[in-house]
Design a protein around this motif. Structure first.
Motif, PDB file in Angstrom:
ATOM      1  N   PHE A  33       0.717  -1.267  -0.055  1.00  0.00           N
ATOM      2  CA  PHE A  33       0.096   0.114  -0.003  1.00  0.00           C
ATOM      3  C   PHE A  33       0.997   1.248  -0.122  1.00  0.00           C
ATOM      4  CE2 PHE A  33      -2.659   3.407   1.735  1.00  0.00           C
ATOM      5  CZ  PHE A  33      -3.795   3.205   1.321  1.00  0.00           C
ATOM      6  N   MET A  39       3.550   5.896  -5.682  1.00  0.00           N
ATOM      7  CA  MET A  39       3.530   5.642  -7.209  1.00  0.00           C
ATOM      8  C   MET A  39       2.180   6.690  -7.508  1.00  0.00           C
ATOM      9  SD  MET A  39       3.096   2.141  -8.529  1.00  0.00           S
ATOM     10  CE  MET A  39       1.330   1.770  -8.336  1.00  0.00           C
ATOM     11  N   VAL A  77       6.319   0.366  -9.395  1.00  0.00           N
ATOM     12  CA  VAL A  77       5.185  -0.414 -10.051  1.00  0.00           C
ATOM     13  C   VAL A  77       5.264  -1.844  -9.935  1.00  0.00           C
ATOM     14  CG1 VAL A  77       4.206  -0.861 -12.500  1.00  0.00           C
ATOM     15  CG2 VAL A  77       4.813   1.300 -11.788  1.00  0.00           C
ATOM     16  N   GLY A  81       3.099  -4.636  -7.611  1.00  0.00           N
ATOM     17  CA  GLY A  81       2.332  -5.646  -8.070  1.00  0.00           C
ATOM     18  C   GLY A  81       2.953  -6.762  -7.258  1.00  0.00           C
ATOM     19  N   ILE A  85       0.380  -9.305  -4.677  1.00  0.00           N
ATOM     20  CA  ILE A  85       0.265 -10.632  -5.239  1.00  0.00           C
ATOM     21  C   ILE A  85       0.657 -11.740  -4.452  1.00  0.00           C
ATOM     22  CG2 ILE A  85       0.004 -12.265  -7.223  1.00  0.00           C
ATOM     23  CD1 ILE A  85      -0.942 -10.049  -8.973  1.00  0.00           C
ATOM     24  N   TRP A 146       5.156  -6.617 -12.688  1.00  0.00           N
ATOM     25  CA  TRP A 146       5.198  -7.910 -12.158  1.00  0.00           C
ATOM     26  C   TRP A 146       5.380  -9.123 -12.961  1.00  0.00           C
ATOM     27  CZ3 TRP A 146       1.211 -11.968 -11.039  1.00  0.00           C
ATOM     28  CH2 TRP A 146       0.278 -11.899 -12.169  1.00  0.00           C
ATOM     29  N   TRP A 400      -5.236   1.811 -18.671  1.00  0.00           N
ATOM     30  CA  TRP A 400      -5.628   1.920 -17.327  1.00  0.00           C
ATOM     31  C   TRP A 400      -7.021   1.147 -17.244  1.00  0.00           C
ATOM     32  CZ3 TRP A 400      -3.594   3.719 -12.932  1.00  0.00           C
ATOM     33  CH2 TRP A 400      -2.400   4.404 -13.102  1.00  0.00           C
ATOM     34  N   PHE A 406      -8.297  -5.515 -13.101  1.00  0.00           N
ATOM     35  CA  PHE A 406      -8.066  -6.283 -12.043  1.00  0.00           C
ATOM     36  C   PHE A 406      -8.031  -5.819 -10.809  1.00  0.00           C
ATOM     37  CE2 PHE A 406      -3.594  -4.938 -11.200  1.00  0.00           C
ATOM     38  CZ  PHE A 406      -3.130  -4.704 -12.613  1.00  0.00           C
ATOM     39  N   HIS A 407      -7.867  -4.617 -10.648  1.00  0.00           N
ATOM     40  CA  HIS A 407      -8.268  -3.807  -9.030  1.00  0.00           C
ATOM     41  C   HIS A 407      -9.806  -4.296  -8.743  1.00  0.00           C
ATOM     42  CE1 HIS A 407      -4.127  -2.537  -9.731  1.00  0.00           C
ATOM     43  NE2 HIS A 407      -4.052  -2.384  -8.256  1.00  0.00           N
ATOM     44  N   LEU A 415     -10.071  -7.899  -1.488  1.00  0.00           N
ATOM     45  CA  LEU A 415      -9.675  -7.163  -0.054  1.00  0.00           C
ATOM     46  C   LEU A 415     -10.886  -7.169   0.818  1.00  0.00           C
ATOM     47  CD1 LEU A 415      -6.846  -4.535  -0.407  1.00  0.00           C
ATOM     48  CD2 LEU A 415      -6.767  -6.742   0.498  1.00  0.00           C
ATOM     49  N   MET A 450     -12.864   3.211  -2.507  1.00  0.00           N
ATOM     50  CA  MET A 450     -12.277   2.275  -3.373  1.00  0.00           C
ATOM     51  C   MET A 450     -13.039   2.605  -4.854  1.00  0.00           C
ATOM     52  SD  MET A 450     -10.376  -0.399  -2.578  1.00  0.00           S
ATOM     53  CE  MET A 450     -10.111  -1.507  -1.184  1.00  0.00           C
TER      54      MET A 450
HETATM   55  C1  HEM Z   1      -5.931  -1.007  -2.447  1.00  0.00           C
HETATM   56  C2  HEM Z   1      -5.566  -0.321  -3.005  1.00  0.00           C
HETATM   57  C3  HEM Z   1      -4.778  -0.031  -4.328  1.00  0.00           C
HETATM   58  C4  HEM Z   1      -4.511   0.905  -5.248  1.00  0.00           C
HETATM   59  C5  HEM Z   1      -4.876   2.141  -4.881  1.00  0.00           C
HETATM   60  C6  HEM Z   1      -3.621   0.357  -6.287  1.00  0.00           C
HETATM   61  C7  HEM Z   1      -3.101   1.198  -7.239  1.00  0.00           C
HETATM   62  C8  HEM Z   1      -2.240   0.734  -8.190  1.00  0.00           C
HETATM   63  C9  HEM Z   1      -1.843   1.541  -9.219  1.00  0.00           C
HETATM   64  C10 HEM Z   1      -2.007   3.061  -9.354  1.00  0.00           C
HETATM   65  C11 HEM Z   1      -0.791   0.731 -10.123  1.00  0.00           C
HETATM   66  C12 HEM Z   1      -0.039   1.373 -11.181  1.00  0.00           C
HETATM   67  C13 HEM Z   1      -0.604   1.578 -12.491  1.00  0.00           C
HETATM   68  C14 HEM Z   1       0.429   1.697 -13.426  1.00  0.00           C
HETATM   69  O1  HEM Z   1       1.331   2.742 -13.297  1.00  0.00           O
HETATM   70  O2  HEM Z   1       0.391   0.928 -14.436  1.00  0.00           O
HETATM   71  C15 HEM Z   1      -1.197  -0.547  -9.713  1.00  0.00           C
HETATM   72  C16 HEM Z   1      -0.691  -1.777 -10.356  1.00  0.00           C
HETATM   73  C17 HEM Z   1      -0.563  -2.981  -9.846  1.00  0.00           C
HETATM   74  N1  HEM Z   1      -1.525  -3.455  -8.672  1.00  0.00           N
HETATM   75 FE1  HEM Z   1      -2.525  -2.319  -7.491  1.00  0.00          FE
HETATM   76  N2  HEM Z   1      -3.275  -0.972  -6.107  1.00  0.00           N
HETATM   77  C18 HEM Z   1      -4.117  -1.554  -4.888  1.00  0.00           C
HETATM   78  C19 HEM Z   1      -3.848  -2.608  -4.507  1.00  0.00           C
HETATM   79  C20 HEM Z   1      -3.795  -3.947  -5.223  1.00  0.00           C
HETATM   80  C21 HEM Z   1      -3.845  -5.211  -4.787  1.00  0.00           C
HETATM   81  C22 HEM Z   1      -4.587  -5.539  -3.472  1.00  0.00           C
HETATM   82  C23 HEM Z   1      -3.360  -6.152  -5.498  1.00  0.00           C
HETATM   83  C24 HEM Z   1      -3.124  -7.533  -5.621  1.00  0.00           C
HETATM   84  C25 HEM Z   1      -3.767  -8.452  -4.993  1.00  0.00           C
HETATM   85  C26 HEM Z   1      -2.723  -5.036  -6.677  1.00  0.00           C
HETATM   86  C27 HEM Z   1      -2.034  -5.726  -7.738  1.00  0.00           C
HETATM   87  C28 HEM Z   1      -1.496  -4.977  -8.725  1.00  0.00           C
HETATM   88  C29 HEM Z   1      -0.844  -5.358  -9.819  1.00  0.00           C
HETATM   89  C30 HEM Z   1      -0.495  -6.736 -10.088  1.00  0.00           C
HETATM   90  C31 HEM Z   1      -0.373  -4.112 -10.841  1.00  0.00           C
HETATM   91  C32 HEM Z   1       0.300  -4.181 -12.010  1.00  0.00           C
HETATM   92  C33 HEM Z   1       2.027  -3.896 -11.675  1.00  0.00           C
HETATM   93  C34 HEM Z   1       2.472  -3.887 -13.033  1.00  0.00           C
HETATM   94  O3  HEM Z   1       2.069  -3.156 -13.870  1.00  0.00           O
HETATM   95  O4  HEM Z   1       3.506  -4.589 -13.172  1.00  0.00           O
HETATM   96  N3  HEM Z   1      -2.983  -3.953  -6.353  1.00  0.00           N
HETATM   97  N4  HEM Z   1      -2.100  -0.705  -8.566  1.00  0.00           N
END
Ligand code: HEM
Ligand SMILES: [Cu+2]
Ligand SMILES: [Cu+2]
Lengths: 569, 251, 179
Positions: A33, A39, A77, A81, A85, A146, A400, A406-407, A415, A450
Motif C-alpha cells: 500500500f 506511485m 510499479v 504488483g 500478489i 510484476w 488503465w 483487475f483491481h 480485499l 475504493m
Molecule cells: C488498495 C488499493 C490499491 C491501489 C490504490 C492500487 C493502485 C495501483 C496503481 C496506481 C497501479 C499502477 C498503475 C500503473 O502505473 O500502471 C497498480 C498496479 C498494480 N496493482 Fe495495485 N493497487 C491497490 C491494491 C492492489 C492489490 C490488493 C493488488 C493485488 C492483489 C494489486 C495488484 C497490482 C498489480 C499486479 C499491478 C500491476 C503492476 C505492474 O504493472 O507490473 N494492487 N495498482
C-alpha cells in the motif's frame, strides 16, 4: 522441533502457522500500500517534487531534490504488483485463512503434514525479505513490472535476480502449503463429512491449492531460465541480433524466444488470479450463509463451477498475449476458452446473489463487506469480457482499463472478502468481537474510497491512456484531459489509507477489551464454531461426527434457526 | 456513452472494433443492472427486521437457470457474430498489397525507426552498421532500391484511404506499437517480424505511443503520426526524398 | 506430532494413505515442473534455425553407465536401501565429471541453446537425484524411530520418487539424443 510453545501452542500447529502468515502478509499488504501511495503521488503531480517526508523516505538516489526518477517509479510499479500478489494477498488467502480454518472446518486436529506447513511459512518469509532487500542493492529493486518480460528483465539491474530467486522460493513454499491443504481435506475429514458436505470455503481452498500445486512450477521453471540468462549468459529468452542502445549485445549466443517467457509466465499467471479470487468467494459464501440464515443457493452448482474453473483456468493463459501477433487458430481458441470460463464465474456470483432471496438478512460488519464484494467483484469480472475478446482488447490492452479491471477483482473484491473474513472469524481467533461502530465506518469509508479510486480508471482506459507511465501521460496529447483525474484518484487513495485507521484501532482495542464472543457468536453451523474460541491445541475435545450438510439454517419445523454440522439428532 | 470517451475512429476496422466494444459494454451494463436491481431488492425485501424467519428452500431454480442461459446466449452471440468476425477480418492482410502503403518500423529504446520505401515502393537493403544520427534506419544507399528510401525517427506519415501495411520489429526489448485513433496496438517483439495494417479514413495529426513497459523512458517513447491527403502525402514524400543527405549510408 | 488414523493405511473412502497421497501430489507438481522445462525445450528447438548435434554434449554411450546406476539405485529401494544411496552418489559423481569435461572442452551454457538446455535440464535432474539420495539416507536413519507400517509407506514413497527421477532421466536422454 523446539520446545518453545507460545501460549501453549506448538510452532507447527496450523493455527500458529496461520497467524504467522496473517501477521507477515498484513505487513506486506501495508508495504504494498505504501509503495502504491508513492506511485500515486507521482502520477498525480508528475512535475512537482515529493513532499519532504516522502522525499526523505525515498532518498536522494531515487528522488534527487525530491523529484522522483523514472527508474524508481518503475521499481514501485513492479514491486507494488509483486508484493501485493505474491507476498500479501495470496498468502493471506491460502496461508492465513486456509491454514487457520481448513482443519477447523473439517473437524480435525491439524494439517496433514504440520512440519512441512511450518517450513512453508519460513520459506515464504525468507523469500519476501529477500525480495525487499533488493531495494537496497545497486540499481534498486526489480523494475520490469510484476510480469518481468524479457529481454527487458534480462537486461535489468541486480534487483531482478533477487526477484527471481524470491519467486523460485515462493514456488517451493506454495507447493508445500498446497500439497498440505489437499492432503488435509481429502484425508483428515471428520467421520461422516463427505465431500458434498464440505463448507464451500473448503472447496475453494481445495481448488486454489490444486491450481498453485500444478501451475506454479511453470513460473519456477521460467524463473530458472531467466536467472540463467542473467547470470550464466544463456539465451533462452534472447533472440539473435539484439542491439541495445545502439550497441550489439555481446556474449549470449541468441536464438532464444522472448515469447517463451510470456507463455510460461501466464500459464501460472492466469491460474494465479483464480487463486486470488476463489478463496475470496469461499469466505464470502460462509459469511453470506451465516448472515442470511439460509443455505447457499445452488451449492452443487457452485462446487461444479469451482472445479470447472480450476480445470479451465489452465487453458486460457494466452488471452494475455493477443497482441503478440499470434495466429488466428490460437487466437480463436483462447477467445473461446475465455468466454467459456466466464460462465462458471457468472454461476458463482449469481448463486451468491440468489442466496439472499428468502433470507433473513443481518447487516453485521462482515456481511456489509461480503455484500459489497458482490457488485464490486461482479464489475471486475464483467470488465474482463472486453479484454478477453481480441477485437476489443486492441483498444484496451495495457491501458488503465486493465488496471481498473483487475483491481476491482482484487481490491474491492478480494480485499473486501478478506475484511469480511477478519470481522467474521476474529471472534473465533481471539475470543472477542470487533466493535460494530468502527467497523461500519471502516466499511462505508473503504467502499466509497475504493470506488473513487478505481471507477475512473475505466474511463482513462477507454480514452486510450496507457498504464505504467511515469508521468501519467503528460507526454501525450490524448492524455492531457485526464491528468486532473489522477489527482482525484490519489486523494481517494490517501483517504482509503486513513480509513484503515479505525480498523487498526478496532483490532488493537477489541483484541484486549472487546466483548467476549463465546464459542458461536454468529449462530453459525460449520464445525469451527463447535469448539472453543480461541480453539485449544488439538482443536476439538472430541472428534466431531457429521451427518448433515454445511448449511442447515432455518430448517422447517425446527425450534432453532440453525442446526450445527456436528450436532446429532 | 462509451463513444464519448473513445478516441476518434479513424480507420476502416475501427468501426467494427468499436461496435464490439459498445456491444460488450451494453452486455455488461445489462448484466450489472440486472444484478444490481436484484441485489438492492433483496437487501430491502429480506432484511431481518422485515423477514425474521428465513426460507430454507429459497428461490426456485427455474428463473435463475433462465437468467444464466440468457448470459450464455449473449456471450455466444457476441463472440460468434461480432468479436470473432471483426478480429478474423483484420487478421488476414488486404489482398491488394500492391495498392498499400508499406512501411517498416523498428522499435528501440526509446524511439521508432521508420523506413519508407520511397517513390519506387521497394525497400532498399539496411544494415545495422550504417545506423547513424542522419540515417536512423541504416539504409544502404548503394543498394539498388535504396537510393530513394526515406528513414525517419519518430515520424509516421501515411496517405488517407489506402491500406497501410506496417512491418514491425524490435531491436532490443518488447515494445507495443500503438495508434489509438486507428485502433492499432501491436507488440514489437525482438526476433519476430510481425505485420499489422489499417486503412485510415480521415486525415489528422496524432501520436504513436508505446504500450509495453520497455525501460526507464518508456513514458516518452512517443512519435508523430499524421494521415495526409494523397496529394499532400505525395508532396511530403517528394520533399523528404530531396532532403536525403547525400553522404549518409554510403559504405 | 499428531498422527491421523489414515497416515499409513488407506482411508476407506479415498483408498490411499495420507503419506502416499502426499508423495503423489508432490510428484504431480514435479511433473508440471519438468513438463514446463520440456515444453520450453520443444519450443526453442522447433523455433531454431539450426540445432546443433547432440554429440557435442558427448557420446550417447558415455551416458550408459550413469543410466545403469540410476536404474540400479531405484531397483535397490525395495531391498537394499544402502545400495540406493551408493548408486545415487555414483550417478552424481559420474554426471559431475561429465559436466566438468564439457566445460573443459569449452562447451559453456552460453555457447548455444542446446548446451544451455542440457545444463539446465540435466542439472536440475542432478539436483533431484541429490535430493533423492538425501531422502534415502533420511529414511534409512529414521527407520528405528518410526513404526513398521510407517517405514513401509515411506519406502513406497521413496520408490515412487526414484521411479519418477528415472522417467525424467530417460525422457531427457531420448529427447536430446534420439529425437
Ligand atoms: C488498495 C488499493 C490499491 C491501489 C490504490 C492500487 C493502485 C495501483 C496503481 C496506481 C497501479 C499502477 C498503475 C500503473 O502505473 O500502471 C497498480 C498496479 C498494480 N496493482 Fe495495485 N493497487 C491497490 C491494491 C492492489 C492489490 C490488493 C493488488 C493485488 C492483489 C494489486 C495488484 C497490482 C498489480 C499486479 C499491478 C500491476 C503492476 C505492474 O504493472 O507490473 N494492487 N495498482
Ligand atoms: Cu488470464
Ligand atoms: Cu517502448
Amino acid at each position: 522441533m523446539g520446545d518453545w510453545k507460545p501460549a501453549g501452542m506448538h510452532l507447527t500447529d496450523h493455527k500458529t502457522v496461520g497467524l504467522q502468515y496473517a501477521l507477515t502478509a498484513s505487513g506486506f499488504l501495508l508495504l504494498g500500500f505504501l509503495l502504491m501511495l508513492l506511485m500515486r503521488w507521482q502520477l498525480a503531480w508528475p512535475t512537482s517534487p515529493l513532499p519532504s517526508a516522502m522525499a526523505v523516505a525515498v532518498g536522494q538516489d531515487n528522488a534527487p531534490s525530491g523529484f522522483m526518477l523514472p527508474e524508481f517509479y518503475n521499481q514501485l510499479v513492479a514491486m507494488h504488483g509483486s508484493v501485493m500478489i505474491f507476498l500479501a494477498v495470496v498468502p493471506l488467502l491460502t496461508g492465513a485463512f486456509g491454514n487457520y480454518l481448513v482443519p477447523l472446518q473439517i473437524g480435525t486436529r491439524d494439517m496433514a503434514f504440520p512440519r512441512l506447513n511450518a517450513v512453508s511459512y519460513w520459506i515464504y518469509l525468507a523469500a519476501g525479505l529477500l525480495m525487499l532487500c533488493s531495494f537496497f542493492v545497486t540499481g534498486g529493486a526489480a523494475n520490469s513490472g510484476w510480469t518481468s518480460y524479457p529481454p527487458l528483465a534480462v537486461l535489468a539491474t541486480r534487483g531482478q535476480d533477487y526477484w527471481l530467486v524470491g519467486i523460485i522460493m515462493l514456488g517451493v513454499s506454495s507447493m508445500l502449503n498446497s500439497l498440505n491443504v489437499i492432503a488435509t481435506v481429502l484425508q483428515l475429514r471428520a467421520p461422516g463429512l463427505t465431500l458434498m458436505r464440505l463448507p464451500f470455503f473448503v472447496w475453494s481452498q481445495l481448488v486454489a491449492a490444486l491450481l498453485l500445486l500444478l501451475a506454479f512450477p511453470s513460473l519456477q521453471a521460467a524463473a530458472i531460465f531467466q536467472l540463467m540468462d542473467r547470470l550464466a549468459g544463456t539465451s533462452f529468452f534472447l533472440p539473435s541480433g539484439l542491439v541495445v542502445s545502439g550497441v550489439a549485445l555481446q556474449g549470449p549466443s541468441g536464438g532464444g524466444n522472448p515469447l517463451l517467457w510470456q507463455h510460461l509466465f501466464w500459464f501460472l499467471g492466469h491460474p494465479e488470479v483464480y487463486v486470488l479470487v476463489l478463496p475470496a468467494i469461499g469466505i464470502v459464501s460462509e459469511v453470506i450463509a451465516t448472515n442470511t440464515r439460509r443455505p447457499l443457493w445452488g451449492y452443487r452448482a457452485m462446487v461444479g463451477s469451482v472445479l470447472f474453473i480450476g480445470i479451465m483456468s489452465m487453458v486460457v493463459w494466452a488471452h494475455h498475449m493477443f497482441l503478440t501477433g499470434m495466429g488466428t487458430t490460437l487466437g480463436t481458441f483462447f477467445q473461446i476458452t475465455t468466454m467459456i470460463i466466464s460462465v462458471p464465474s457468472v454461476v458463482l456470483i449469481t448463486s451468491l446473489m440468489l442466496s439472499l432471496w428468502g433470507g433473513s438478512i443481518r447487516f453485521t460488519t462482515p456481511m456489509l463487506f461480503a455484500l459489497a464484494f458482490l457488485p464490486m467483484f461482479g464489475l471486475g469480472g464483467l470488465s474482463g469480457l472486453p479484454l478477453g475478446l481480441a477485437a476489443s482488447d486492441v483498444a484496451l490492452h495495457d491501458t488503465w482499463y486493465v488496471v481498473g479491471h483487475f483491481h476491482f477483482l482484487v481490491a474491492p473484491g478480494t480485499l473486501f472478502a478478506i475484511f469480511a473474513g477478519i470481522y467474521h472469524w476474529f471472534p473465533k481467533v481471539t475470543g472477542r468481537t470487533l466493535y460494530r461502530g468502527l467497523g461500519v465506518v471502516h466499511f462505508w469509508g473503504s467502499f466509497i474510497a475504493m470506488t473513487a479510486i478505481f471507477l475512473p480508471m475505466f474511463t482513462l482506459g477507454l480514452r486510450g491512456v496507457n498504464r505504467r507511465l511515469y508521468d501519467a501521460g503528460l507526454e501525450y496529447t490524448h492524455a492531457q484531459g485526464t491528468l486532473s483525474i489522477q489527482g482525484h484518484m490519489t486523494w481517494a487513495a490517501v483517504a482509503l489509507g486513513l480509513l484503515q485507521l479505525p480498523f487498526l484501532v478496532n483490532l488493537l482495542i477489541s483484541a484486549r477489551r472487546g466483548t467476549l464472543a463465546g464459542d458461536n457468536p454468529w449462530h453459525a453451523t460449520t464445525l469451527e464454531w463447535q469448539t472453543a474460541s480461541p480453539p485449544q491445541p488439538g482443536n476439538f475435545a472430541v472428534t466431531p461426527q457429521v451427518d448433515r450438510g454445511p448449511y442447515d439454517y432455518s430448517l422447517p419445523g425446527h425450534p432453532r434457526d440453525y442446526v450445527a454440522q456436528g450436532e446429532r439428532e | 456513452m462509451i463513444e464519448r470517451l473513445l478516441p476518434v475512429a479513424g480507420s476502416e476496422h475501427a468501426v467494427a472494433f468499436d461496435a464490439v466494444l459498445k456491444s460488450v459494454h451494453a452486455h455488461i451494463a445489462i448484466q450489472a443492472l440486472a444484478w444490481g436491481t436484484f441485489l438492492v431488492f433483496c437487501l430491502i425485501r429480506f432484511r431481518s427486521s422485515r423477514q425474521p424467519q428465513a426460507s430454507h428452500r429459497g428461490i426456485a431454480p427455474v428463473l435463475p437457470m433462465f437468467a444464466i442461459a440468457v448470459v450464455i446466449v449473449g456471450d455466444v452471440v457476441l463472440l460468434a457474430t461480432m468479436a470473432l468476425p471483426a478480429w478474423l477480418a483484420r487478421a488476414t492482410m488486404p489482398s491488394s498489397v500492391l495498392a498499400a502503403t508499406e512501411v517498416r518500423i523498428a522499435a528501440e529504446q526509446f524511439a521508432w525507426n521508420i523506413h519508407y520505401p520511397g517513390p519506387d515502393r521497394r525497400f532498399g537493403v539496411t544494415s545495422a552498421a550504417l545506423i547513424s544520427a542522419s540515417n536512423p534506419v541504416g539504409i544502404d544507399r548503394t543498394s539498388p532500391d535504396g537510393t530513394d528510401d526515406v528513414g525517419l525517427l519518430n515520424v509516421l506519415m501515411v496517405p488517407v484511404g489506402r491500406p497501410v501495411v506496417v512491418q514491425l520489429s524490435s531491436r532490443d526489448v518488447v515494445h507495443s506499437f500503438t495508434l489509438n485513433e486507428m485502433r492499432v496496438r501491436q507488440d514489437a517483439t525482438p526476433g519476430l517480424l510481425v505485420r499489422t495494417w489499417f486503412t485510415p479514413t480521415i486525415t489528422g495529426q496524432w501520436q504513436i505511443a508505446c504500450s509495453q513497459l520497455c525501460g526507464l523512458a518508456h513514458y516518452r517513447m512517443r512519435g508523430e503520426f499524421s494521415v495526409l491527403s494523397q496529394p499532400g502525402w505525395d508532396e511530403w514524400l517528394r520533399r523528404e526524398v530531396a532532403l536525403i543527405p547525400p553522404e549518409a549510408g554510403l559504405r | 506430532m499428531n498422527v491421523s488414523p489414515w497416515a499409513y493405511a488407506p482411508r476407506p473412502d479415498t483408498r490411499i494413505s495420507t503419506v502416499r497421497l502426499g508423495v503423489w501430489l508432490f510428484l504431480a507438481s514435479e511433473a508440471m515442473f519438468f513438463g514446463s522445462l520440456f515444453s520450453a525445450y520443444v519450443l526453442l528447438r522447433t523455433g531454431a534455425h539450426a540445432w546443433p548435434d547432440a554429440t557435442s554434449l558427448g557420446a550417447a554411450r558415455a551416458l550408459l553407465i550413469p543410466t545403469i546406476m540410476l536404474l540400479l539405485a531405484t531397483r535397490s529401494v525395495r531391498n537394499q536401501l544402502g545400495l540406493t544411496a551408493v548408486f545415487g552418489v555414483l550417478f552424481l559423481l559420474a554426471k559431475l565429471l561429465a559436466f566438468a569435461r564439457l566445460l573443459d572442452h569449452g562447451q559453456h551454457p552460453a555457447s548455444n541453446l542446446l548446451i544451455a538446455c542440457w545444463f539446465v535440464m540435466s542439472g536440475l535432474h542432478w539436483l533431484h537425484v541429490a535430493g533423492g539420495v538425501g531422502a534415502t539416507v533420511w529414511v534409512m536413519q529414521s527407520k528405528r524411530t518410526v513404526t513398521a507400517p510407517h517405514h513401509a509407506e515411506r519406502l513406497h514413497g521413496l520408490w515412487l520418487y526414484w521411479c519418477f527421477i528415472d522417467v525424467v532421466w530417460l525422457a531427457i536422454l531420448v529427447s536430446f539424443y534420439f529425437i
